[in-house]
Design a protein around this motif. Structure first.
Motif, PDB file in Angstrom:
ATOM      1  N   ALA A   7       8.698   7.740   5.404  1.00  0.00           N
ATOM      2  CA  ALA A   7       8.446   7.141   6.727  1.00  0.00           C
ATOM      3  C   ALA A   7       9.411   5.977   6.906  1.00  0.00           C
ATOM      4  CB  ALA A   7       6.998   6.654   6.807  1.00  0.00           C
ATOM      5  N   PHE A   8       9.529   5.525   8.165  1.00  0.00           N
ATOM      6  CA  PHE A   8      10.354   4.343   8.443  1.00  0.00           C
ATOM      7  C   PHE A   8       9.754   3.129   7.747  1.00  0.00           C
ATOM      8  CE2 PHE A   8      11.222   6.398  12.762  1.00  0.00           C
ATOM      9  CZ  PHE A   8      12.572   6.631  12.520  1.00  0.00           C
ATOM     10  N   GLU A   9      10.599   2.283   7.162  1.00  0.00           N
ATOM     11  CA  GLU A   9      10.058   1.012   6.651  1.00  0.00           C
ATOM     12  C   GLU A   9       9.697   0.118   7.839  1.00  0.00           C
ATOM     13  OE1 GLU A   9      12.936  -0.898   4.125  1.00  0.00           O
ATOM     14  OE2 GLU A   9      14.133  -1.586   5.815  1.00  0.00           O
ATOM     15  N   LEU A  18       4.145   6.835  17.092  1.00  0.00           N
ATOM     16  CA  LEU A  18       5.007   7.883  17.631  1.00  0.00           C
ATOM     17  C   LEU A  18       5.995   8.427  16.605  1.00  0.00           C
ATOM     18  CD1 LEU A  18       5.682   6.377  21.173  1.00  0.00           C
ATOM     19  CD2 LEU A  18       3.867   7.937  20.434  1.00  0.00           C
ATOM     20  N   ALA A  19       6.238   7.689  15.548  1.00  0.00           N
ATOM     21  CA  ALA A  19       7.111   8.223  14.490  1.00  0.00           C
ATOM     22  C   ALA A  19       6.413   9.438  13.875  1.00  0.00           C
ATOM     23  CB  ALA A  19       7.392   7.156  13.447  1.00  0.00           C
ATOM     24  N   ARG A  20       7.207  10.421  13.518  1.00  0.00           N
ATOM     25  CA  ARG A  20       6.606  11.717  13.194  1.00  0.00           C
ATOM     26  C   ARG A  20       5.894  11.773  11.841  1.00  0.00           C
ATOM     27  NH1 ARG A  20      10.890  12.423  16.340  1.00  0.00           N
ATOM     28  NH2 ARG A  20      11.009  14.045  17.946  1.00  0.00           N
ATOM     29  N   ASP A  21       5.984  10.719  11.041  1.00  0.00           N
ATOM     30  CA  ASP A  21       5.144  10.720   9.835  1.00  0.00           C
ATOM     31  C   ASP A  21       3.672  10.705  10.220  1.00  0.00           C
ATOM     32  OD1 ASP A  21       6.170   7.931  10.505  1.00  0.00           O
ATOM     33  OD2 ASP A  21       4.389   7.451   9.299  1.00  0.00           O
ATOM     34  N   SER A  41      14.780   2.546   5.072  1.00  0.00           N
ATOM     35  CA  SER A  41      15.524   1.920   6.169  1.00  0.00           C
ATOM     36  C   SER A  41      16.362   3.009   6.841  1.00  0.00           C
ATOM     37  CB  SER A  41      16.457   0.837   5.624  1.00  0.00           C
ATOM     38  OG  SER A  41      17.438   1.447   4.811  1.00  0.00           O
ATOM     39  N   PHE A  42      16.897   2.723   8.037  1.00  0.00           N
ATOM     40  CA  PHE A  42      17.780   3.693   8.703  1.00  0.00           C
ATOM     41  C   PHE A  42      18.977   3.995   7.818  1.00  0.00           C
ATOM     42  CE2 PHE A  42      15.378   3.169  12.568  1.00  0.00           C
ATOM     43  CZ  PHE A  42      15.577   4.364  13.231  1.00  0.00           C
ATOM     44  N   ALA A  43      19.505   2.964   7.143  1.00  0.00           N
ATOM     45  CA  ALA A  43      20.676   3.182   6.282  1.00  0.00           C
ATOM     46  C   ALA A  43      20.308   4.106   5.114  1.00  0.00           C
ATOM     47  CB  ALA A  43      21.192   1.844   5.771  1.00  0.00           C
ATOM     48  N   ALA A  44      19.175   3.862   4.494  1.00  0.00           N
ATOM     49  CA  ALA A  44      18.775   4.676   3.338  1.00  0.00           C
ATOM     50  C   ALA A  44      18.549   6.135   3.731  1.00  0.00           C
ATOM     51  CB  ALA A  44      17.515   4.088   2.713  1.00  0.00           C
ATOM     52  N   MET A  45      18.122   6.350   4.992  1.00  0.00           N
ATOM     53  CA  MET A  45      17.885   7.737   5.442  1.00  0.00           C
ATOM     54  C   MET A  45      19.164   8.557   5.481  1.00  0.00           C
ATOM     55  SD  MET A  45      15.223   6.768   8.463  1.00  0.00           S
ATOM     56  CE  MET A  45      15.603   8.146   9.485  1.00  0.00           C
ATOM     57  N   LYS A  46      20.315   7.869   5.567  1.00  0.00           N
ATOM     58  CA  LYS A  46      21.600   8.577   5.660  1.00  0.00           C
ATOM     59  C   LYS A  46      22.325   8.616   4.312  1.00  0.00           C
ATOM     60  CE  LYS A  46      20.528   8.678   9.983  1.00  0.00           C
ATOM     61  NZ  LYS A  46      19.685   9.771  10.456  1.00  0.00           N
ATOM     62  N   PHE A  56      19.208  16.436   7.630  1.00  0.00           N
ATOM     63  CA  PHE A  56      19.592  15.711   8.843  1.00  0.00           C
ATOM     64  C   PHE A  56      19.335  14.205   8.718  1.00  0.00           C
ATOM     65  CE2 PHE A  56      18.071  20.021  10.061  1.00  0.00           C
ATOM     66  CZ  PHE A  56      19.346  20.576  10.213  1.00  0.00           C
ATOM     67  N   GLY A  57      18.942  13.772   7.523  1.00  0.00           N
ATOM     68  CA  GLY A  57      18.770  12.339   7.297  1.00  0.00           C
ATOM     69  C   GLY A  57      17.669  11.721   8.134  1.00  0.00           C
ATOM     70  N   GLN A  58      16.563  12.440   8.294  1.00  0.00           N
ATOM     71  CA  GLN A  58      15.462  11.943   9.118  1.00  0.00           C
ATOM     72  C   GLN A  58      14.190  11.796   8.279  1.00  0.00           C
ATOM     73  OE1 GLN A  58      15.616  15.110  12.135  1.00  0.00           O
ATOM     74  NE2 GLN A  58      16.513  13.633  13.537  1.00  0.00           N
ATOM     75  N   ILE A  59      13.177  11.220   8.929  1.00  0.00           N
ATOM     76  CA  ILE A  59      11.836  11.217   8.357  1.00  0.00           C
ATOM     77  C   ILE A  59      10.972  12.069   9.276  1.00  0.00           C
ATOM     78  CG2 ILE A  59      12.088   8.997   7.238  1.00  0.00           C
ATOM     79  CD1 ILE A  59       9.823   9.138  10.208  1.00  0.00           C
ATOM     80  N   PRO A  60       9.869  12.657   8.828  1.00  0.00           N
ATOM     81  CA  PRO A  60       9.354  12.546   7.468  1.00  0.00           C
ATOM     82  C   PRO A  60       9.865  13.687   6.578  1.00  0.00           C
ATOM     83  CG  PRO A  60       7.732  13.640   8.832  1.00  0.00           C
ATOM     84  CD  PRO A  60       8.912  13.338   9.723  1.00  0.00           C
ATOM     85  N   PHE A  70      11.076  19.508   4.957  1.00  0.00           N
ATOM     86  CA  PHE A  70      11.347  18.660   6.119  1.00  0.00           C
ATOM     87  C   PHE A  70      10.913  19.466   7.331  1.00  0.00           C
ATOM     88  CE2 PHE A  70      15.116  20.978   7.529  1.00  0.00           C
ATOM     89  CZ  PHE A  70      15.510  21.618   6.364  1.00  0.00           C
ATOM     90  N   GLU A  71      10.930  18.861   8.512  1.00  0.00           N
ATOM     91  CA  GLU A  71      10.435  19.419   9.773  1.00  0.00           C
ATOM     92  C   GLU A  71       8.899  19.363   9.802  1.00  0.00           C
ATOM     93  OE1 GLU A  71      11.733  20.177  12.675  1.00  0.00           O
ATOM     94  OE2 GLU A  71      13.771  19.790  11.993  1.00  0.00           O
ATOM     95  N   THR A  72       8.392  18.581  10.729  1.00  0.00           N
ATOM     96  CA  THR A  72       6.937  18.367  10.759  1.00  0.00           C
ATOM     97  C   THR A  72       6.156  19.660  11.007  1.00  0.00           C
ATOM     98  OG1 THR A  72       7.138  17.665  13.074  1.00  0.00           O
ATOM     99  CG2 THR A  72       7.002  15.939  11.390  1.00  0.00           C
ATOM    100  N   GLY A  73       6.727  20.576  11.798  1.00  0.00           N
ATOM    101  CA  GLY A  73       6.011  21.831  12.021  1.00  0.00           C
ATOM    102  C   GLY A  73       5.802  22.571  10.702  1.00  0.00           C
TER     103      GLY A  73
HETATM  104  N1  LIG Z   1      12.235  18.037  14.350  1.00  0.00           N
HETATM  105  C1  LIG Z   1      12.063  16.992  13.374  1.00  0.00           C
HETATM  106  C2  LIG Z   1      12.449  15.669  14.018  1.00  0.00           C
HETATM  107  C3  LIG Z   1      12.488  14.539  13.007  1.00  0.00           C
HETATM  108  C4  LIG Z   1      12.896  13.230  13.672  1.00  0.00           C
HETATM  109  O1  LIG Z   1      13.474  13.229  14.787  1.00  0.00           O
HETATM  110  N2  LIG Z   1      12.564  12.127  13.015  1.00  0.00           N
HETATM  111  C5  LIG Z   1      12.902  10.834  13.578  1.00  0.00           C
HETATM  112  C6  LIG Z   1      11.746   9.859  13.410  1.00  0.00           C
HETATM  113  S1  LIG Z   1      10.317  10.357  14.328  1.00  0.00           S
HETATM  114  C7  LIG Z   1      14.072  10.231  12.820  1.00  0.00           C
HETATM  115  O2  LIG Z   1      14.139  10.329  11.620  1.00  0.00           O
HETATM  116  N3  LIG Z   1      14.968   9.577  13.558  1.00  0.00           N
HETATM  117  C8  LIG Z   1      16.099   8.895  12.991  1.00  0.00           C
HETATM  118  C9  LIG Z   1      17.348   9.712  13.016  1.00  0.00           C
HETATM  119  O3  LIG Z   1      17.343  10.856  13.507  1.00  0.00           O
HETATM  120  O4  LIG Z   1      18.355   9.194  12.542  1.00  0.00           O
HETATM  121  C10 LIG Z   1      10.621  16.999  12.856  1.00  0.00           C
HETATM  122  O5  LIG Z   1       9.716  17.387  13.601  1.00  0.00           O
HETATM  123  O6  LIG Z   1      10.391  16.625  11.697  1.00  0.00           O
END
Ligand SMILES: N[C@@H](CCC(=O)N[C@@H](CS)C(=O)NCC(=O)O)C(=O)O
Length: 212
Positions: A7-9, A18-21, A41-46, A56-60, A70-73
């Motif tokens: 999750a985002f710190e 609203l964050a998808r975690d 952090s945003f930096a650590a995600m990348k 794709f360097g995202q959470i969760p 990965f992918e919440t679905g």
């Molecule tokens: N389709 C993905 C979307 C994931 C997503 O967009 N996560 C956002 C946070 S809610 C994120 O990490 N954003 C930062 C970024 O894309 O760099 C899912 O459902 O897991």
């Protein structure tokens, strides 16, 4: 086996859930599975360590032993398939609940995200204000269809399912726009989701990290 999600710190929404975690936390709370959280952090995600888990360097993300998702679905479906409470036993009803999960992320969420981007990031563009009504129109069109299907039902197809969890999570993002309230049955549907004890626990857990 310990489940760890990321999750985002510090979530950009300041803890509005609203964050998808939040939807993954909600699913885990519904089925009574404890979990640990890795904050990034945003930096650590990348960085490579996280990109190895999430291309794709995202959470969760979701880790359970050797399994990384990965992918919440996909994550919520995995949780729902392994624990009772989020998918019906009847094969047909189960397939329909999964269809609603896909509808949430594939049909309803895209125009909502487009609207969020249009309002937050594109308004200052020369074409920003002119495009906004088009984007809002597409959201209203989708909600009109969803509202017509839900009618005065409590949930989308019988008992609460992972389909409702995903759909309510997706619709929550619309609240700030006021558009959700134009569809009272959908606003009430989302409120029913938020009233579930499992949602409240999930919301409180992310708020504890992001508030302040
Ligand atoms: N389709 C993905 C979307 C994931 C997503 O967009 N996560 C956002 C946070 S809610 C994120 O990490 N954003 C930062 C970024 O894309 O760099 C899912 O459902 O897991």
């Amino acid at each position: 086996m310990t489940i760890t999600i990321s999750a985002f710190e510090k979530s950009p929404d300041g803890g509005k859930g609203l964050a998808r975690d939040t939807r993954v936390r909600w699913a885990l709370e519904e089925v009574g599975e404890p979990y640990a959280v890795r904050l990034l952090s945003f930096a650590a995600m990348k960085e490579p360590a996280h990109l190895a888990l999430h291309p794709f360097g995202q959470i969760p993300t979701y880790e359970e032993g050797d399994l990384v998702l990965f992918e919440t679905g996909a994550i919520v479906l995995h949780i729902a398939q392994r624990h009772a409470g989020l998918l019906p036993d009847d094969a047909g009803a189960r397939a329909r609940a999964i269809a609603w999960m896909f509808a949430a992320v594939n049909t309803v969420e895209p125009p909502i995200l487009d609207l969020v981007n249009a309002r937050l990031f594109e308004r200052e563009k020369p074409w920003g204000e002119a495009r906004l009504p088009l984007v809002e129109g597409r959201v209203r069109g989708r909600l009109k269809q969803l509202s017509a299907r839900l009618k005065d039902g409590e949930w989308l197809d019988g008992a609460f399912s992972a389909g409702d969890l995903m759909m309510a999570s997706v619709l929550l993002r619309l609240r700030a726009s006021g558009i959700l309230d134009e569809f009272p049955n959908l606003a009430a549907y989302v409120a029913r989701g938020e009233a579930r004890p499992a949602y409240k626990r999930a919301f409180a857990a992310q708020l504890a990290i992001n508030a302040g």
